[in-house]
Write a protein that holds these residues in place. Structure first.
Motif, PDB file in Angstrom:
ATOM      1  N   ALA A  81       0.861  -1.188   0.000  1.00  0.00           N
ATOM      2  CA  ALA A  81       0.000   0.000   0.000  1.00  0.00           C
ATOM      3  C   ALA A  81       0.891   1.230   0.000  1.00  0.00           C
ATOM      4  CB  ALA A  81      -0.916   0.021   1.224  1.00  0.00           C
ATOM      5  N   LEU A  82       0.461   2.258  -0.719  1.00  0.00           N
ATOM      6  CA  LEU A  82       1.275   3.468  -0.827  1.00  0.00           C
ATOM      7  C   LEU A  82       1.480   4.141   0.526  1.00  0.00           C
ATOM      8  CD1 LEU A  82      -0.229   4.998  -4.097  1.00  0.00           C
ATOM      9  CD2 LEU A  82       1.886   3.688  -3.835  1.00  0.00           C
ATOM     10  N   GLY A  83       0.559   3.895   1.462  1.00  0.00           N
ATOM     11  CA  GLY A  83       0.692   4.468   2.795  1.00  0.00           C
ATOM     12  C   GLY A  83       1.925   3.979   3.534  1.00  0.00           C
ATOM     13  N   ASP A  84       2.480   2.827   3.117  1.00  0.00           N
ATOM     14  CA  ASP A  84       3.681   2.307   3.758  1.00  0.00           C
ATOM     15  C   ASP A  84       4.837   3.300   3.649  1.00  0.00           C
ATOM     16  OD1 ASP A  84       2.269   0.023   4.313  1.00  0.00           O
ATOM     17  OD2 ASP A  84       3.047  -1.093   2.600  1.00  0.00           O
ATOM     18  N   LEU A  85       4.905   4.009   2.516  1.00  0.00           N
ATOM     19  CA  LEU A  85       5.974   4.981   2.314  1.00  0.00           C
ATOM     20  C   LEU A  85       5.894   6.105   3.342  1.00  0.00           C
ATOM     21  CD1 LEU A  85       5.854   5.264  -1.575  1.00  0.00           C
ATOM     22  CD2 LEU A  85       7.682   4.229  -0.234  1.00  0.00           C
ATOM     23  N   LEU A 266      -2.781  -0.230  -6.173  1.00  0.00           N
ATOM     24  CA  LEU A 266      -3.619   0.958  -5.987  1.00  0.00           C
ATOM     25  C   LEU A 266      -4.924   0.613  -5.265  1.00  0.00           C
ATOM     26  CD1 LEU A 266      -3.129   2.692  -9.454  1.00  0.00           C
ATOM     27  CD2 LEU A 266      -2.117   3.352  -7.263  1.00  0.00           C
ATOM     28  N   LEU A 267      -5.493  -0.549  -5.612  1.00  0.00           N
ATOM     29  CA  LEU A 267      -6.719  -0.987  -4.946  1.00  0.00           C
ATOM     30  C   LEU A 267      -6.479  -1.180  -3.456  1.00  0.00           C
ATOM     31  CD1 LEU A 267      -9.678  -2.006  -5.265  1.00  0.00           C
ATOM     32  CD2 LEU A 267      -8.713  -4.303  -5.588  1.00  0.00           C
ATOM     33  N   ASN A 268      -5.352  -1.807  -3.114  1.00  0.00           N
ATOM     34  CA  ASN A 268      -5.022  -2.037  -1.713  1.00  0.00           C
ATOM     35  C   ASN A 268      -4.690  -0.735  -0.986  1.00  0.00           C
ATOM     36  OD1 ASN A 268      -4.570  -3.760   0.525  1.00  0.00           O
ATOM     37  ND2 ASN A 268      -2.370  -3.695   0.159  1.00  0.00           N
ATOM     38  N   SER A 269      -4.261   0.289  -1.753  1.00  0.00           N
ATOM     39  CA  SER A 269      -3.889   1.566  -1.154  1.00  0.00           C
ATOM     40  C   SER A 269      -5.106   2.433  -0.842  1.00  0.00           C
ATOM     41  CB  SER A 269      -2.950   2.330  -2.096  1.00  0.00           C
ATOM     42  OG  SER A 269      -1.765   1.608  -2.337  1.00  0.00           O
ATOM     43  N   PHE A 270      -6.118   2.393  -1.706  1.00  0.00           N
ATOM     44  CA  PHE A 270      -7.236   3.334  -1.582  1.00  0.00           C
ATOM     45  C   PHE A 270      -8.542   2.684  -1.153  1.00  0.00           C
ATOM     46  CE2 PHE A 270      -4.364   5.257  -4.778  1.00  0.00           C
ATOM     47  CZ  PHE A 270      -4.038   6.407  -4.070  1.00  0.00           C
ATOM     48  N   SER A 272     -10.206  -0.223   1.545  1.00  0.00           N
ATOM     49  CA  SER A 272      -9.950  -1.061   2.721  1.00  0.00           C
ATOM     50  C   SER A 272     -10.433  -2.484   2.438  1.00  0.00           C
ATOM     51  CB  SER A 272     -10.674  -0.484   3.944  1.00  0.00           C
ATOM     52  OG  SER A 272     -10.402  -1.266   5.082  1.00  0.00           O
ATOM     53  N   LEU A 273      -9.515  -3.298   1.946  1.00  0.00           N
ATOM     54  CA  LEU A 273      -9.857  -4.677   1.602  1.00  0.00           C
ATOM     55  C   LEU A 273      -9.945  -5.534   2.864  1.00  0.00           C
ATOM     56  CD1 LEU A 273      -7.490  -5.205  -1.476  1.00  0.00           C
ATOM     57  CD2 LEU A 273      -9.950  -4.758  -1.525  1.00  0.00           C
ATOM     58  N   PRO A 274     -10.852  -6.506   2.891  1.00  0.00           N
ATOM     59  CA  PRO A 274     -10.920  -7.424   4.036  1.00  0.00           C
ATOM     60  C   PRO A 274      -9.592  -8.153   4.233  1.00  0.00           C
ATOM     61  CG  PRO A 274     -12.837  -7.675   2.607  1.00  0.00           C
ATOM     62  CD  PRO A 274     -11.878  -6.799   1.873  1.00  0.00           C
ATOM     63  N   THR A 275      -9.238  -8.371   5.465  1.00  0.00           N
ATOM     64  CA  THR A 275      -7.974  -9.044   5.771  1.00  0.00           C
ATOM     65  C   THR A 275      -7.889 -10.404   5.102  1.00  0.00           C
ATOM     66  OG1 THR A 275      -7.895  -7.921   7.916  1.00  0.00           O
ATOM     67  CG2 THR A 275      -6.487  -9.846   7.632  1.00  0.00           C
ATOM     68  N   VAL A 276      -9.024 -11.121   5.051  1.00  0.00           N
ATOM     69  CA  VAL A 276      -9.009 -12.456   4.458  1.00  0.00           C
ATOM     70  C   VAL A 276      -8.668 -12.397   2.971  1.00  0.00           C
ATOM     71  CG1 VAL A 276     -11.503 -12.419   3.940  1.00  0.00           C
ATOM     72  CG2 VAL A 276     -10.314 -14.617   4.257  1.00  0.00           C
ATOM     73  N   THR A 280      -5.355 -14.191   1.683  1.00  0.00           N
ATOM     74  CA  THR A 280      -5.546 -15.254   0.697  1.00  0.00           C
ATOM     75  C   THR A 280      -4.774 -14.955  -0.577  1.00  0.00           C
ATOM     76  OG1 THR A 280      -7.768 -15.731   1.554  1.00  0.00           O
ATOM     77  CG2 THR A 280      -7.251 -16.525  -0.669  1.00  0.00           C
ATOM     78  N   GLY A 281      -4.851 -13.707  -1.045  1.00  0.00           N
ATOM     79  CA  GLY A 281      -4.108 -13.318  -2.241  1.00  0.00           C
ATOM     80  C   GLY A 281      -2.613 -13.482  -2.061  1.00  0.00           C
ATOM     81  N   THR A 282      -2.119 -13.136  -0.880  1.00  0.00           N
ATOM     82  CA  THR A 282      -0.691 -13.273  -0.597  1.00  0.00           C
ATOM     83  C   THR A 282      -0.262 -14.734  -0.609  1.00  0.00           C
ATOM     84  OG1 THR A 282      -0.705 -11.249   0.736  1.00  0.00           O
ATOM     85  CG2 THR A 282       1.103 -12.785   1.102  1.00  0.00           C
ATOM     86  N   GLN A 283      -1.074 -15.602   0.006  1.00  0.00           N
ATOM     87  CA  GLN A 283      -0.744 -17.027   0.034  1.00  0.00           C
ATOM     88  C   GLN A 283      -0.811 -17.654  -1.358  1.00  0.00           C
ATOM     89  OE1 GLN A 283       0.491 -18.755   2.602  1.00  0.00           O
ATOM     90  NE2 GLN A 283       0.495 -16.816   3.704  1.00  0.00           N
TER      91      GLN A 283
END
Length: 334
Positions: A81-85, A266-270, A272-276, A280-283
């Motif tokens: 997420a861009l907020g990490d920066l 960008l979707l993850n940055s703007f 608020s996606l559910p944690t699951v 899941t996408g990461t795994q």
């Protein structure tokens, strides 16, 4: 529909064997606490005969090493997420960008000095600078496809995975010896270790606070993967046209997986996606990358790997020491 059915029929045997081998690599990784990528490579190389002599598995192995690889890279966008920066701070983010740029330049310079192809230096430098095996796989997809393309990718993945594993053990001890606090240790570990999994392991072996900072620092490095790949593509289009005309490989076009990666980031940055969804996408991304590196191992030729010698390892060690010294210098300056 018939063509699609035939294509699926050709793909399934190789895809199936690569998936089973990748699952075995994940099993070994979880039970012996070693990098899954390394197990995937070794197991894939052990069954490389399945790819030779145009076996029924060849088509599916090619599919897994290319299409599935791109899908895994796309899903990496959900980690970032861009907020990490903003959380990390502009000074540290700028230092990471400088470290990444100079490490890639160093890789190209070393390759030229040692008589290797400059694109191989860009591959090793980018892998060391950004996120190890994942970066190697992403960068290799946009480099000109010369005759040693797959061999160079395999060598890079083996080298950066081995160095990342060594760093995971040595760097936490070094940070303690240098008297770093949790924040400094997290920035050092996240800014220097190649693979995400090893960063997490090293960071949380120091403390929870150091682990959180190391993970955040590493994600900022991962976020720089796509800008680096895009810049490399521009450089390739500018300087490698002569090589392409001489039969050294085709000039790559803008791959759609880059677009997909950026859209998910960008979707993850703007949003608020559910944690699951994110987890899941990461795994799934990790699984796809492990299976695809298994397929690349299946396509390898050990004889060709032996021909290269120790020069690629010397390059990767030098690049690893360079980025470590840069981050250490930054920490002591501030």
């Amino acid at each position: 529909m018939n063509d699609l059915a035939v294509k699926c029929k050709n793909v399934w045997p190789g895809l199936g064997i690569a998936t089973i081998t990748g699952m075995a690599a994940l099993f070994l990784s979880e039970h012996y606490n070693a990098p899954a990528m390394l197990f995937a490579l070794l197991l894939g190389m052990a069954v490389s005969f399945l790819y030779q002599n145009d076996t029924p598995c060849s088509c599916g192995i090619d599919f897994t090493a290319s299409t599935l690889l791109r899908a895994g890279v796309v899903l990496l966008g959900l980690r970032i997420a861009l907020g990490d920066l903003a959380i990390l701070g502009w000074q540290t983010a700028l230092m990471l960008a400088f470290a990444i740029f100079t490490t890639i330049v160093l890789g190209v310079f070393l390759a030229k000095s040692l008589g290797l192809q400059k694109r191989f230096g860009a591959l090793t430098g980018g892998s060391v600078a950004i996120c190890g095996a994942s970066a190697a796989l992403a960068i290799s997809t946009i480099l000109p496809k010369g005759k040693n393309h797959e061999r160079d990718t395999l060598l890079t993945v083996i080298g950066v995975t081995a160095m990342s594993t060594i760093a995971m053990i040595v760097y936490p001890i070094l940070s303690a010896q240098l008297g770093m606090n949790d924040t400094e240790a997290g920035i050092f570990l996240g800014g220097t270790i190649h693979d995400v999994a090893q960063v997490v392991g090293a960071g949380y072996s120091v403390s929870d606070s150091a682990g959180n900072m190391a993970t955040l620092t590493k994600l900022v490095r991962v976020a720089m993967l796509m800008p680096v790949v895009l810049i490399m593509m521009l450089v390739i289009k500018r300087f490698y046209r002569a090589d392409a005309k001489a039969g050294e490989g085709d000039i790559p076009k803008m791959p759609m997986f880059l677009v997909g990666f950026i859209l998910l980031m960008l979707l993850n940055s703007f949003v608020s996606l559910p944690t699951v969804v994110v987890e899941t996408g990461t795994q799934v991304s990790r699984f796809f990358l492990v299976v695809s590196i298994t397929a690349i191992g299946m396509k390898s030729n050990l004889g060709k790997l032996a021909e290269v010698g120790v020069l690629p390892i010397v390059m990767i060690i030098t690049e690893t020491l360079w980025i470590a010294l840069l981050i250490l210098g930054y920490l002591f300056l501030i």
